[in-house]
Every structure is written in C-alpha cells, then in structure tokens.
Design an enzyme around this catalytic site. Structure first.
Site, mmCIF file in Angstrom:
data_model
loop_
_atom_site.group_PDB
_atom_site.id
_atom_site.type_symbol
_atom_site.label_atom_id
_atom_site.label_comp_id
_atom_site.label_asym_id
_atom_site.label_seq_id
_atom_site.Cartn_x
_atom_site.Cartn_y
_atom_site.Cartn_z
ATOM 1 N N CYS A 382 55.413 11.460 139.663
ATOM 2 C CA CYS A 382 54.165 11.726 138.762
ATOM 3 C C CYS A 382 55.098 12.366 137.435
ATOM 4 O O CYS A 382 56.000 11.803 136.719
ATOM 5 C CB CYS A 382 53.114 12.324 139.163
ATOM 6 S SG CYS A 382 51.671 11.936 138.148
ATOM 7 N N HIS A 508 51.372 9.048 143.695
ATOM 8 C CA HIS A 508 51.857 10.007 144.493
ATOM 9 C C HIS A 508 51.773 9.557 145.975
ATOM 10 O O HIS A 508 50.979 9.327 146.685
ATOM 11 C CB HIS A 508 50.617 11.136 144.392
ATOM 12 C CG HIS A 508 50.408 11.795 143.338
ATOM 13 N ND1 HIS A 508 51.004 12.989 143.227
ATOM 14 C CD2 HIS A 508 49.905 11.682 141.929
ATOM 15 C CE1 HIS A 508 50.922 13.716 142.011
ATOM 16 N NE2 HIS A 508 50.195 12.825 141.266
ATOM 17 N N GLU A 510 53.359 10.664 148.441
ATOM 18 C CA GLU A 510 53.069 11.750 149.450
ATOM 19 C C GLU A 510 51.663 11.577 150.160
ATOM 20 O O GLU A 510 51.630 12.073 151.113
ATOM 21 C CB GLU A 510 53.371 12.877 148.978
ATOM 22 C CG GLU A 510 52.320 13.786 147.997
ATOM 23 C CD GLU A 510 52.445 13.381 146.471
ATOM 24 O OE1 GLU A 510 53.318 12.206 146.205
ATOM 25 O OE2 GLU A 510 52.002 14.170 145.629
HETATM 26 N N1 GLN Z 1 50.636 16.079 133.698
HETATM 27 C C1 GLN Z 1 51.138 14.577 133.900
HETATM 28 C C2 GLN Z 1 49.973 13.536 133.643
HETATM 29 O O1 GLN Z 1 48.745 13.940 133.519
HETATM 30 C C3 GLN Z 1 51.532 14.275 135.345
HETATM 31 C C4 GLN Z 1 50.377 14.536 136.223
HETATM 32 C C5 GLN Z 1 50.942 14.669 137.668
HETATM 33 O O2 GLN Z 1 52.026 15.012 137.962
HETATM 34 N N2 GLN Z 1 50.104 14.756 138.816
HETATM 35 O O3 GLN Z 1 50.142 12.385 133.417
#
Ligand code: GLN
Length: 549
Positions: A382, A508, A510
């Site tokens: 992310c 994500h 994970e």
């Molecule tokens: N801050 C980033 C976004 O909102 C990444 C978010 C995250 O790592 N879950 O796109």
C-alpha cells in the site's frame, strides 16, 4: 437455531480473549461443526477505521470492506473463513442505529433508554449471524473487562439472552488472570473470585472459567477456583503462557475446553478433531531449517499490534518455507542517506509497510532505493508500494519533485494521486477504497509466477492510487504494472523487470493469510530472501561453497 458461546474477560485487559475464542472455535470447527466468531466492542467509535494504530493496533479489513477490530484477523487466520461487517459491532454502531430509528419516529413516542432499546439492538445484532442456519455455533467475544461502565449494556444483553434461550443453547466463558506472586511463590485466586462476583452481580453466571497463568494450576488451586466461583471442577481451564498463539488450540484441547462446551450445549454429534494441517504447520514453525532477517520499515514500530496481520503472515510464510523469519523493526523516520547502509546491510529482505500521512516517508523512499540498487528482495504494501513508485520517479525517471498529493498537494509530478470520486469525499469514516477488488495479472510477470493465476482478488484500504498518466514513462524504464483492476484500469501491482524480487502491491495481501492458506506474495518473498541469504553466505565464504560442491 445456532447455539451461542459468550466469552467475557475479567481482572485485566490483554489476556488474549480473542485467541482463546479463536482457539475454541478452531477446535469445534475441527470436530466438524460449522462455527463463526463475532466481537462486540464497547467503545463509541462506529468502527475502528478512524482510530490511530497507536490507540488500538491495526485496523482489519474484511472482504465486504468493513473496518474492524484486529481480533477478526485472528478469527480468519485460525478458522480460514471470511468474516464481515456483521462480525464486529461497537457501542457507537448500536447507538447510531437506535438514534437513527428514533429520528425516524420508529419508537412511537416512547422514551428511548439503555434497557430495553440499546440492549434490544445489541441482542438483535448478536443473533443476526445465527438467523440463516449457516452456523451451528456462534462464539461471541465481549470486548473490554467486566466491571467497565462501557461494557455493562453488553453484559446485560448476555444476561437476557441466557435467560431467554434454552439452557443448552448458551454457554458463558469467563477468561481471567491467576497472578503468580514471585516473592511468596504462590498463585493467587482472589482477583478471579472478585471478577466472577462482579459478573454475577451483573446477573451473568459463567459456566467455564479459563485461567491465564504463568505457572501450572495445582489440583488444590483448581478446586478452590471451582468452589468459590461456583463452577464444576472440570470447567476450570488452565491457559498457561504458550510459546506461540498457534499452540493455544492444542492446549485448550488438552484441557478439554471444547468437550465441556459441547456437553453443556448438549451436542452429541461430533468427530475427533481433524487438526492434521494445523499440526504440520506447528511442526514446521517449531523446527525451521533456515533463517532469514527481514527489515520491517514503518513508523508505528513501537507498537507491534499496528502491523499484526503482516507479522502473522510472515509466521505462516516462514513455516511454509521451513524458515525462521526474524523481523528487525526499522523506524522510517530515522533512516537517512548517511545511515541507510549501516541500518539495512544485514537484511535478507525489506518490507515497506502501509501508513498514512507524511511522517517517515522520506526514510521509506531511501530504504526502497537501497533495496532497488542492491538487488535486495523488496515488498511494498500500500503506502510501501506508493513509496516505490515515488522513488523510481525521482531517481530513475529524473522527476525530482515527484510525490503523492497526500504528502505534497502542490507537487508538479503527482505520480500518486486521488481519483475523481475520492476528491469529493470529505467525511473520514468508511470512505476509503475498502474491501475485496479483482485484479488481472499480466502473464509471465513475477506476480503471475507468485499467484499462478491471471485473476485474483485482494483487499484494499487506501484513498490514493498510481497516476496512470505516468504509466508509459514507468513501463518504458522498466517498472511495469503487472496487476490492474479489470474494470477501472487502476494499477494494483508494480514490479521491476531488472531486479530478482521487487514487488509493490496497492492492496493488503497480509489480510488474507491464514495458517492453512499462507499468502503467496509473502511465501515467495521469504523464498527470495532465503536465496539472497544463501548467495550472500556463499560470497562471504567461497571456500566452504567450493567444498560443498
Ligand atoms: N495513505 C495511503 C493512501 O491512503 C496508503 C494507505 C495504506 O497504506 N493503507 O492511499
């Protein structure tokens, strides 16, 4: 109708109620019953999505895009089932529903009160998952500690359900602490007696007491707890500290927690627990054949719960590779061009963690550069993927001011940007791109090798995205989009063609790793780290390598 097992907690928080609940559910599932778990949290936030990770650890996202408590992660990891919004309810959500109904005039002029209106809504939610005959047993964890003001309406709802349901449809477990006084060399039962008394004053009598303890409970102590807490002797369960949470189902099986619950519920149709895969995993976890050191680059590293699912996914992937994964936490705020060598040169792989806001991002970008230039296996999740994109834009494409508009709204090169629909969003709660989305994978890419599929789904939690206006420039220079959303074309996976293992994912992964289904990107990342460690060892010790050949 489904039967209900309620798990309450006493004496102190952090006793591992979620792990005990998940372990019991695992045992019942392993005996062939259809089981799910839900958690009721007493705090007033509608969900944990707006909570800082320092407050409450990681926010776990389900397939249907609910932002939930991290215990739901344990439930999914233990049971290999999907949970949903219905599996996690907070006081805030209960009140929101009741207040909305009041505004609609649904209470027909009545005074709206905690009892019956709030407790009725809690009970309605508690019974929801049991309605469609999908499950035989629903384990319900009540967050907080008995005696807290906030948890009173939940305990009252349990009391009413215990009274309303047939005796054999409801079991109450109380998890408590038996402290060991080192100076006196004695285990003490008094806090447990008080806690059970408190619960009884609230009208709920436990059927089973699970005792967290550092020392084995002697028969006398067990008898004392049974007598003073008014439960059967066999219903006093010892939950000794375990070397890994994944041992707990086996310790609970030895203590017959599942059998006691089955007996109370009058369930007679069940098999011997089928735990072959689980035990195989535990064996691999306990007796690894090799070891890798992975750097976790993040800014919440003081609190391990902030990266719970990532750490557990490494446990699963490590066992799959028969390899011990040692995690070294590296605080991204303190990585500079001058110290990056010293901080990262002993690692076999680098994971740049998710996150929000600008604190620590420059350190993450420096770490990505190090991994790219040193052929060190790299995995960005992310925000970690977004940092890899920014690093490539700045240092390979020469776009020196490239950034994400999250950190620099004025940048001339917004390689990570908000999509149109996100620009209109003003409220914070539940408005990110959340939950499962499909992703098509380019054939013969690293992602294709990892997933062995051209269409996958993974879960998201973010607002910003790769800016497709820059894609031709990136691909021309060797950073390719190997995974894209099939409908919107949003970039979900990037990889570097010239690097042995360099992958960034916007989602994500994970969140979907379980004991029985380790997540493939984690599995392949550990494999790459093993290879990196081996080649480095061979370089350091060429004679030894020669002898081995
Ligand atoms: N801050 C980033 C976004 O909102 C990444 C978010 C995250 O790592 N879950 O796109």
């Amino acid at each position: 109708m489904a039967k209900y097992i309620f798990v309450t907690g006493g004496v102190t928080s952090s006793l591992g109620k979620g792990i005990i609940a998940a372990s019991l559910a695992k045992l019942l599932q392993a005996r062939g019953l259809r089981v799910t778990i839900q958690k009721f949290d007493p705090y007033i936030n509608v969900d944990p999505g707006t909570l800082n990770p320092y407050e409450h650890g990681e926010c776990y996202v389900t397939e249907d895009g609910a932002e939930t408590d991290l215990d739901l992660g344990h439930y999914e990891r233990f049971l290999s089932i999907y949970t949903s919004q219905a599996n996690n309810v907070t006081t805030g959500r209960i009140y929101q529903t009741v207040i909305n109904k009041e505004r609609e005039g649904a209470y027909l002029g009545k005074t709206v009160q905690v009892i019956p209106h709030i407790t009725d809504e809690i009970k309605r939610r508690m019974l929801l998952l049991g309605k469609n005959k999908e499950f035989d047993i629903i384990v319900t964890e009540i967050g907080g500690t008995v005696g807290d003001i906030e948890s009173l309406p939940f305990i009252e709802a349990v009391r009413q359900l215990q009274w309303e349901m047939p005796e054999e449809d409801c079991v109450v477990i109380h998890l408590t602490l038996i402290p060991y006084l080192r100076a006196a060399k004695e285990l003490k039962t008094k806090p447990t007696q008080h806690s059970v008394k408190l619960l009884s004053q609230e009208g709920v009598h436990p059927d089973v007491i699970v005792c967290r303890t550092e020392e084995a409970l002697s028969p006398e102590i067990r008898r004392k707890i049974a007598l003073f807490c008014n439960v059967k002797l066999e219903a006093v369960i010892e939950a000794a500290d375990a070397p890994t949470i994944y041992e707990v189902p086996l310790t609970m099986m030895r203590e017959k927690l599942d059998l006691i619950c089955l007996r109370k519920m009058n369930i007679t149709q069940y098999g011997e627990p089928e735990l072959g895969k689980w035990k195989e995993f535990l064996d691999k976890l306990k007796y690894p054949k090799s070891k890798v050191t992975i750097g976790l680059i993040g800014k919440y590293i003081e609190l391990q719960d902030a990266y719970k699912s990532i750490l557990e996914a490494f446990v699963h992937a490590g066992a799959m590779n028969e390899c011990k994964v040692q995690i070294v936490n590296v605080h991204s705020e303190f990585i500079t061009d001058d110290n990056v060598d010293e901080k990262l040169s002993n690692l076999d792989g680098l994971l740049v963690a998710p996150g929000f806001g600008h604190r620590g991002v420059e350190g993450k970008i420096i770490a990505v550069k190090y991994a790219r230039e040193h052929n060190l296996p790299f995995f960005g999740i992310c925000l970690g993927m977004q940092m890899a994109v920014i690093e490539f834009a700045r240092n390979v494409l020469g776009l020196k001011d490239a950034h994400s508009t999250e950190m620099d709204a004025e940048t001339k090169n917004p390689v990570i940007d908000l999509m149109e629909e996100q620009k209109k969003v003003t409220a914070k709660g539940g408005t990110m791109r959340l939950g499962a989305y499909p992703c098509s994978i380019v054939e013969n890419s690293l992602a294709h090798k990892i997933y062995n599929s051209t269409l996958i789904t993974e879960r998201h939690r973010h607002r910003w995205e790769f800016n497709n206006a820059y894609l031709p420039q990136f691909e021309g220079a060797g950073m390719v989009a190997s995974g894209k959303n099939p409908e919107s074309g949003l970039v979900e996976i990037i990889e570097l063609q010239s690097h042995p293992f360099f992958i960034g994912v916007q989602y994500h992964p994970e969140l979907k790793s379980t004991v029985e289904r380790p997540q493939p990107v984690f599995v392949h990342f550990i494999k790459a780290a093993k290879e990196f460690a081996e080649s480095r060892a061979a370089l350091k010790n060429p004679v030894l390598q020669g002898e081995m050949i």
